[in-house]
Design an enzyme around this catalytic site. Structure first.
Site, mmCIF file in Angstrom:
data_model
loop_
_atom_site.group_PDB
_atom_site.id
_atom_site.type_symbol
_atom_site.label_atom_id
_atom_site.label_comp_id
_atom_site.label_asym_id
_atom_site.label_seq_id
_atom_site.Cartn_x
_atom_site.Cartn_y
_atom_site.Cartn_z
ATOM 1 N N LYS A 180 -3.844 4.413 17.039
ATOM 2 C CA LYS A 180 -3.467 4.087 18.423
ATOM 3 C C LYS A 180 -2.947 2.655 18.511
ATOM 4 C CE LYS A 180 -6.603 7.500 20.333
ATOM 5 N NZ LYS A 180 -7.984 7.810 20.633
ATOM 6 N N ASP B 153 -8.511 6.605 13.637
ATOM 7 C CA ASP B 153 -7.922 7.093 14.889
ATOM 8 C C ASP B 153 -7.552 5.914 15.795
ATOM 9 O OD1 ASP B 153 -7.454 9.361 16.882
ATOM 10 O OD2 ASP B 153 -8.883 8.096 17.963
HETATM 11 N N1 LIG Z 1 -9.755 15.947 21.575
HETATM 12 C C1 LIG Z 1 -9.277 14.972 22.297
HETATM 13 O O1 LIG Z 1 -9.902 14.476 23.223
HETATM 14 C C2 LIG Z 1 -7.926 14.465 21.997
HETATM 15 C C3 LIG Z 1 -7.171 14.978 20.990
HETATM 16 N N2 LIG Z 1 -5.934 14.516 20.714
HETATM 17 C C4 LIG Z 1 -5.152 15.085 19.654
HETATM 18 O O2 LIG Z 1 -4.940 16.467 19.921
HETATM 19 C C5 LIG Z 1 -4.737 17.145 18.709
HETATM 20 C C6 LIG Z 1 -5.587 18.413 18.725
HETATM 21 O O3 LIG Z 1 -6.921 18.094 18.774
HETATM 22 P P1 LIG Z 1 -7.990 19.223 18.966
HETATM 23 O O4 LIG Z 1 -7.475 20.272 19.815
HETATM 24 O O5 LIG Z 1 -9.202 18.535 19.391
HETATM 25 O O6 LIG Z 1 -8.138 19.791 17.505
HETATM 26 P P2 LIG Z 1 -8.509 21.266 17.056
HETATM 27 O O7 LIG Z 1 -8.944 21.190 15.646
HETATM 28 O O8 LIG Z 1 -9.442 21.864 18.029
HETATM 29 O O9 LIG Z 1 -7.150 22.029 17.153
HETATM 30 C C7 LIG Z 1 -6.113 21.910 16.252
HETATM 31 C C8 LIG Z 1 -5.558 23.293 16.020
HETATM 32 O O10 LIG Z 1 -4.414 23.184 15.219
HETATM 33 C C9 LIG Z 1 -4.423 24.209 14.255
HETATM 34 N N3 LIG Z 1 -3.597 23.783 13.159
HETATM 35 C C10 LIG Z 1 -3.845 22.866 12.201
HETATM 36 N N4 LIG Z 1 -2.786 22.749 11.374
HETATM 37 C C11 LIG Z 1 -1.864 23.597 11.817
HETATM 38 C C12 LIG Z 1 -0.549 23.942 11.402
HETATM 39 N N5 LIG Z 1 0.005 23.352 10.351
HETATM 40 N N6 LIG Z 1 0.116 24.865 12.097
HETATM 41 C C13 LIG Z 1 -0.419 25.438 13.162
HETATM 42 N N7 LIG Z 1 -1.653 25.180 13.595
HETATM 43 C C14 LIG Z 1 -2.355 24.267 12.934
HETATM 44 C C15 LIG Z 1 -5.860 24.365 13.915
HETATM 45 O O11 LIG Z 1 -6.119 25.602 13.326
HETATM 46 C C16 LIG Z 1 -6.489 24.215 15.280
HETATM 47 O O12 LIG Z 1 -6.485 25.458 15.946
HETATM 48 C C17 LIG Z 1 -5.065 16.151 17.620
HETATM 49 O O13 LIG Z 1 -3.870 15.619 17.101
HETATM 50 C C18 LIG Z 1 -5.832 15.064 18.323
HETATM 51 O O14 LIG Z 1 -5.702 13.802 17.745
HETATM 52 C C19 LIG Z 1 -5.376 13.519 21.433
HETATM 53 C C20 LIG Z 1 -6.050 12.963 22.473
HETATM 54 C C21 LIG Z 1 -7.419 13.382 22.815
HETATM 55 N N1 LIG Z 2 -10.735 11.542 19.037
HETATM 56 C C1 LIG Z 2 -9.978 10.774 19.913
HETATM 57 C C2 LIG Z 2 -9.299 11.672 20.884
HETATM 58 C C3 LIG Z 2 -8.174 11.032 21.515
HETATM 59 O O1 LIG Z 2 -7.233 10.561 20.915
HETATM 60 C C4 LIG Z 2 -10.845 9.859 20.711
HETATM 61 O O2 LIG Z 2 -12.056 9.995 20.597
HETATM 62 O O3 LIG Z 2 -10.376 8.981 21.392
#
Ligand SMILES: NC(=O)C1=CN([C@@H]2O[C@H](COP(=O)(O)OP(=O)(O)OC[C@H]3O[C@@H](n4cnc5c(N)ncnc54)[C@H](O)[C@@H]3O)[C@@H](O)[C@H]2O)C=CC1
Ligand SMILES: N[C@@H](CC=O)C(=O)O
Ligand code: NA
Length: 925
Positions: free
Chosen positions: A785, A781
């Site tokens: 970045k 990850d």
């Molecule tokens: N959690 C954090 O603090 C941060 C997360 N991100 C990014 O945000 C994104 C989402 O992260 P989260 O919400 O934590 O993950 P999550 O796993 O909670 O949510 C992802 C969702 O996408 C759905 N999904 C997966 N493949 C799919 C597809 N092909 N079509 C439709 N839906 C699909 C999953 O079922 C799930 O509901 C990731 O790319 C992550 O890197 C970026 C910055 C910070």
């Molecule tokens: N998993 C990532 C979420 C943001 O991109 C992190 O911990 O920084």
């Protein structure tokens, strides 16, 4: 000539035209008998109506005072002179008159006719002139009678019965006593005359226009009489006017008529010699030629009748009653947010009607415009709606100058082709345009717009698609020599075009209108093929691809009206970040709409298994329930199609909140199709370099936007800061920092009091980790970045170029799921504890850092030890810290610090990208 003994008033000359289409099988005797029938029937119909409706009828006139109504070569004696008092009295004119016109829908049923009567009575004007159409569908029924008769379809008699039945039943419900008896006797008389006339047409197999107009006009006569009786019955004296006695028009070549105002005025004066009561119900649609031949005012005839009569009496106002609330700012079937315009200038109404908007026909406006008489368009079914006033530019509006009042409305014309005549031999040669349009005229094509650049190397013009083939052939033939000689390079035809016109009288004097219009089109990725604006500047006309037309209309409309920026949003991946974003959108939607004129509508949400779609916007208070209750099987292609096409918004954004590389592979196509993309998903920007470069190149050259602020530092302004530095000419030397919220949290809290696996579990629970925490612990990850920032800084690195120290124990790399990994992780706690203790014994802390070394064209991700007083050692929770060392920030790096993971801050980062997009699309900043 045959003199009909049965009527002393009717002289008839059966002329050759009436019967010219008789086939040979008809003997002269049958022809004669047919003509006789027609003539006899006419003797009753015309005059009978008058005697019943109009009152006095003197019989046995001298030939000197008998006028003639001629139906082509069939001439009928007119009642006009004989029934009127020869003393001509002055028609009262001016402000005391209020004119109303009620169309067929308003006169559709008994209750509607009663309603019309009430509206008429409630108008307290001193004098009222009411113009009515035939009851709804009756005009069509009448035309159908003629059509059937002349096609020798004997079911015309049944169709005539239907006409009778309709009026019989309506009058029975509306009238009683003598009124009913009089009306029914009249109706009966008319119907039997019509039957005879239609029979003649049936035999002749032909009806002249005058015959047809004569038959058709009965609908108005009956409705006018019925309404007049109803108003009388309600205690208001009222009479009806057969407008064929008053309205005199000259047919023109183009299926139109020109009113003869002077003659109509004279006839009106004669008519007023009857000293009619204050309320007059006049027949719409019908008129006479100067030779007293019955005719009609053609399309929208009743509106025209109202306008001419309104002008003749110099009315205070003409109210056109219809079934819509007024004139819309755009076709409401295409733009659901179209608004009713309170006012339109005559010229604006004119322009709108030209462009096919359901306003008044332009010719309707001319008579009233001359005397400055306002036309009010009102809805009979919604009396609370104030309607649209068409008048001279209102005073109040000329003081304001907002864009909404400057551009009043938008209209479109489809099914056009653009013809482009091009060549160096055109410049400076007088007569080229004349030759082009001469050729176009010769094939009878209608030129809808013309545009020529001052270089004179090309002239382009739009014609209806169905006429373009003939136009093209005519031009090819007319310019054959010039084409062969190369003076003209081509006659190019661009098919499937539409016109979008912005209409507004004050565009002429307001700077920035066309800029705003074209900006809105550019931002909706709409390619403009040709432009025309006359110097009167009542409209700006844009030719575009027909497929783009509705989107263009919506984009322009939403830019000038109410919700300045409307955005259809599709959410992909309603997991932690996507779900939090949906809740933030829910909580902020009203404020955005009210205070910032931004209307965000979530038209679809798609997860990995199910999706929900909406045409108006998903109710975000209940999106989870809706997803559970009515979610359908996820289908990304269908989802994208729906969000982009099946609604009324001009701009679409897809927000990818997954961590899926496959979803990321679609961005390019989406952007190509004018769909904006926003994402916290790092997969696209850290994926294969060639794909990334293709995406960014596309982004830079189109007006479609791709924003990804949350891919680094979550909601912290990392990407935008870096872009700002670069765009203002700074040079990046190094970017160094703690880029992982998860790893920051872990090492900020892994202080010897709890096991490493426990701290990882806490980070996961807090929502900092990737869907699979191994993506954080492995360093991939952070490496992503680093790659994103490196590429943004101009380095062309692949993910594999970044050396990474992975914290995932070798044995757990193959675990089949994140859950299994989390279960097994405690078995390896000892290794991390040892490493932490070693650092501790040196007075240091462990920190997982990434470095973009621009000077040396490389990136690194490593677990490093830092002294306890180092800024990297001072962090808490999921803090990221990023130091930009640049030419301008060389001695003291620019540092950004704050929470770099977590649902709320990340979703907010995505949300602010959406608002940035809205502001790029024209929302106020
Ligand atoms: N959690 C954090 O603090 C941060 C997360 N991100 C990014 O945000 C994104 C989402 O992260 P989260 O919400 O934590 O993950 P999550 O796993 O909670 O949510 C992802 C969702 O996408 C759905 N999904 C997966 N493949 C799919 C597809 N092909 N079509 C439709 N839906 C699909 C999953 O079922 C799930 O509901 C990731 O790319 C992550 O890197 C970026 C910055 C910070
Ligand atoms: N998993 C990532 C979420 C943001 O991109 C992190 O911990 O920084
Ligand atoms: Na960020």
């Amino acid at each position: 000539m045959r003199l009909l003994a049965s009527s002393p008033l009717c002289l008839a000359v059966p002329g050759p035209r009436l019967f010219s289409s008789f086939s040979n099988e008809h003997s002269p005797a049958s022809v004669l008998s047919a003509s006789k029938t027609v003539l006899q029937s006419c003797a009753g119909c015309r005059f009978g109506q008058r005697s019943h409706g109009g009152g006095s009828l003197s019989i046995g006139v001298s030939s000197r005072r008998t006028k003639h109504y001629a139906l082509d070569n069939c001439v009928f004696a007119s009642m006009a002179d004989v029934s009127l008092n020869p003393k001509v009295s002055e028609v009262p004119k001016g402000e005391m008159w209020s004119v109303h016109k009620f169309g067929g829908t308003c006169m559709g049923t008994t209750s509607r006719i009663q309603n019309v009567a009430d509206i008429v009575i409630q108008d307290s004007s001193e004098r009222k002139l009411i113009i009515v159409s035939a009851m709804s569908k009756v005009t069509d029924m009448m035309y159908n009678l003629v059509h059937k008769a002349q096609s020798r379809d004997d079911s015309y008699t049944l169709a005539l019965d239907d006409v009778y039945e309709k009026h019989f039943l309506t009058s029975k419900e509306l009238l009683d006593g003598d009124d009913l008896a009089r009306f029914l006797s009249q109706l009966h008389n008319d119907i039997s005359n019509l039957k005879a006339m239609l029979h003649a047409i049936y035999i002749a197999g032909h009806a002249t226009e005058s015959f047809s107009d004569f038959v058709v006009g009965h609908g108005e006569m009956w409705s006018a009489q019925m309404l007049s009786y109803v108003i009388n019955k309600k205690g208001r004296p009222c009479t009806w006017m057969d407008t064929r006695d008053v309205l005199i028009v000259n047919p023109t070549s183009s299926n139109q008529v020109d009113p003869d105002f002077a003659e109509s005025d004279r006839r009106l004066e004669k008519w007023f010699a009857r000293q009619p009561p204050e309320t007059i119900i006049a027949t719409g649609f019908i008129a006479s030629t100067p030779q007293n031949i019955p005719t009609t005012l053609k399309r929208d005839g009743s509106d025209f009748s109202a306008a001419i009569l309104g002008a003749l009496v110099r009315a205070r106002q003409v109210t056109i009653w219809t079934d819509v609330d007024g004139v819309f700012s755009a076709d409401p079937r295409k733009v659901s947010e179209a608004v009713i315009l309170r006012t339109l200038s005559y010229q604006e109404a004119w322009e709108m009607s030209y462009f096919g908007a359901n306003v008044l026909h332009p010719r309707t406006i001319i008579p009233v415009m001359k005397f400055n008489i306002p036309i009010l368009i009102r809805n009979i079914f919604n009396l609370s709606a104030p309607g649209t006033m068409i008048c001279q530019q209102p005073q109040k509006e000329s003081e304001e100058s907002s864009l909404e009042t400057v551009v009043k409305a938008f209209a479109t014309i489809d099914h056009l082709a653009l013809v482009n005549v091009e060549g160096t031999g055109m410049a400076g040669i007088p007569g080229t345009a004349s030759a082009i349009f001469g050729a176009v005229k010769d094939v009878g094509a209608n030129v809808i717009m013309i545009s020529q650049a001052s270089s004179e190397h090309s002239i382009c013009f739009a014609v209806p698609e169905k006429e373009v083939k003939a136009v093209s052939a005519a031009l090819q033939s007319r310019f054959r020599q010039a084409l062969d000689a190369g003076r003209l390079s081509q006659v190019e035809i661009i098919h499937n075009c539409s016109i979008l016109a912005a209409v507004g009288q004050k565009m002429a004097s307001t700077p920035g209108v066309s800029a705003t219009l074209f900006d809105s089109l550019a931002k909706a990725s709409i390619n403009v093929r040709a432009i025309a604006q006359g110097c009167s500047e009542y409209n700006i006309t844009v030719v575009l691809k027909q497929d783009d037309c509705i989107r263009a209309l919506r984009a322009a409309h939403s830019r000038f009206y109410l919700s300045k920026t409307t955005l259809a949003v599709g959410i992909i991946g309603p997991g932690l970040i996507g779900g939090t974003l949906l809740n933030q959108l829910r909580d902020q939607a009203a404020v955005l709409k009210q205070n910032f004129n931004i209307d965000l509508r979530v038209m679809g949400i798609i997860g990995s298994k199910t999706m929900v779609l909406s045409n108006l916007g998903i109710d975000l208070m209940r999106w989870r329930e809706i997803q559970k209750e009515s979610g359908e099987k996820a289908d990304l292609e269908k989802f994208v199609r729906h969000v982009h096409e099946n609604h009324t918004f001009p701009n679409t954004v897809l927000v990818d909140c997954t961590a899926d590389s496959n979803v990321a592979t679609h961005y390019y196509d989406w952007l190509c199709n004018g769909i904006h993309v926003i994402t916290p998903n790092k997969k696209a920007n850290s994926g294969p370099l060639d794909r990334y470069l293709k995406l960014r190149t596309l982004q830079r050259k189109s007006y479609t936007h791709y924003f990804y602020e949350a891919t680094v530092g979550a909601g912290l302004p990392i990407i935008s800061t870096l872009q700002g530095l670069l765009e203002t000419g700074d040079r990046i030397l190094q970017i160094e920092g703690i880029f992982s919220g998860t790893l920051s949290y872990i090492f900020n809290n892994f202080n010897g009091t709890r096991a490493f696996s426990d701290v990882v579990a806490e980070a996961k629970k807090a929502g900092y980790t990737e869907p699979d925490p191994r993506d954080d612990l492995s360093g991939s990850d952070v490496a992503r970045k680093v790659i994103i920032l490196a590429r943004e800084s101009g380095l062309k690195l692949e993910l594999a170029d970044i050396p990474v120290r992975s914290l995932v124990p070798e044995q757990l790399r193959a675990c089949s799921s994140a859950e299994e990994f989390m279960q097994q992780l405690p078995n390896f706690d000892g290794d991390m504890s040892r490493e932490r203790n070693e650092a501790e014994s040196d007075g240091e802390v462990l920190r997982y850092v990434g470095v973009v070394d621009v000077i040396n064209n490389r990136g690194v991700v490593e677990l490093k030890k830092y002294k306890k007083d180092h800024p990297f050692a001072q962090l808490s929770e999921s803090d990221n810290i990023i130091a930009f060392t640049t030419m301008r920030y060389k001695d003291q790096p620019l540092i950004i610090r704050g929470p770099g993971a977590g649902s709320e801050v990340t979703a907010a980062g995505v949300f602010s990208d959406i608002l940035r997009l809205a502001s790029y699309l024209g929302a106020p900043s």
